[in-house]
Write an enzyme that holds these catalytic residues in place. Structure first.
Site, PDB file in Angstrom:
ATOM      1  N   ASP A   9       1.693   3.724  47.568  1.00 20.64           N
ATOM      2  CA  ASP A   9       3.091   3.575  47.958  1.00 20.64           C
ATOM      3  C   ASP A   9       3.551   2.159  47.604  1.00 20.64           C
ATOM      4  O   ASP A   9       2.740   1.249  47.478  1.00 20.64           O
ATOM      5  CB  ASP A   9       3.195   3.831  49.472  1.00 20.64           C
ATOM      6  N   ASP A  11       6.923   0.059  48.848  1.00 18.92           N
ATOM      7  CA  ASP A  11       7.459  -0.838  49.886  1.00 18.92           C
ATOM      8  C   ASP A  11       6.625  -0.748  51.160  1.00 18.92           C
ATOM      9  O   ASP A  11       6.428   0.319  51.727  1.00 18.92           O
ATOM     10  CB  ASP A  11       8.915  -0.482  50.172  1.00 18.92           C
TER      11      ASP A  11
HETATM   12 MG   LIG Z   1       6.181   2.378  52.363  1.00 19.78          MG
END
Ligand SMILES: [Mg+2]
Ligand SMILES: [Zn+2]
Length: 195
Positions: A9, A11
């Site tokens: 992932d 952010d």
């Molecule tokens: Mg995230």
């Protein structure tokens, strides 16, 4: 030959969670991320970024901004001899904005569309592969895509772990402080799959 992949992932996992990254200047890669990616590179794992960027559908920024952010990320990693094999993002939202971005797409996490796309582009040993993220949706994605699941306490992770976990339907297999610790654990415990 099929290779194992670690899907990561963006952010809150590879970079600080700062809300919408509507300009590359807001994007801050965690200091340990390059080391984590390089560890995957050096041990024969594919390192693939998977991210929802619904800010496009919401009209907050264009896909050009995403491209700029990802060019910066690749450059940052390169200076530390680390390399992402691919980056896939979903710019859609099911109910906000205008078509084509307002779309009930198959690629918005936790739907597995981005993983399916990666599986068409690379020969991936999915049963040996992992998803690492800081939100419960990343755990769900792992389950929907047939991947192992690692949860990190960076970004939204600590809050979700402490205050939301009671609502979770599924548990991650690994819980780590951050991306580097998660990758170290995965690489160490999966020696059967690596060169
Ligand atoms: Mg995230
Ligand atoms: Zn999508």
């Amino acid at each position: 030959m099929k290779r194992p992949a670690v899907f990561i992932d963006r952010d809150g996992t590879i970079s600080e969670e700062v809300g919408y990254v509507n300009h590359p200047s807001r994007f801050r890669v965690f200091p340990y991320s390059a080391e984590a990616i390089k560890l995957l590179n050096d041990n024969g794992w594919l390192a693939i970024l998977i991210t929802n960027q619904a800010g496009v559908a919401r009209g907050y920024f264009s896909e050009d901004v995403i491209t700029g952010v990802h060019n910066q990320l690749r450059h940052d990693l390169e200076t530390a001899s680390a390399r992402l094999d691919a980056i896939y993002y979903c710019a859609h939202h099911p109910s906000v904005g205008e078509p084509p971005y307002r779309s009930d797409c198959d690629c918005r996490k936790p739907k597995p569309g981005l993983i399916e796309r990666a599986a068409r582009d690379f020969e991936i040993d999915r049963a040996a592969s992992w998803m690492i993220g800081d939100r419960y949706g990343d755990v769900e994605l792992a389950r929907n895509a047939g991947l192992h699941s690692a949860f990190v306490l960076s970004g939204y992770g600590l809050g979700e772990w402490e205050f939301q976990r009671g609502l979770w339907q599924h548990e991650p297999e690994i819980v780590s402080e951050n991306l580097l610790e998660a990758v170290q654990t995965i690489v160490k415990t999966s020696t059967d799959y690596t060169g």
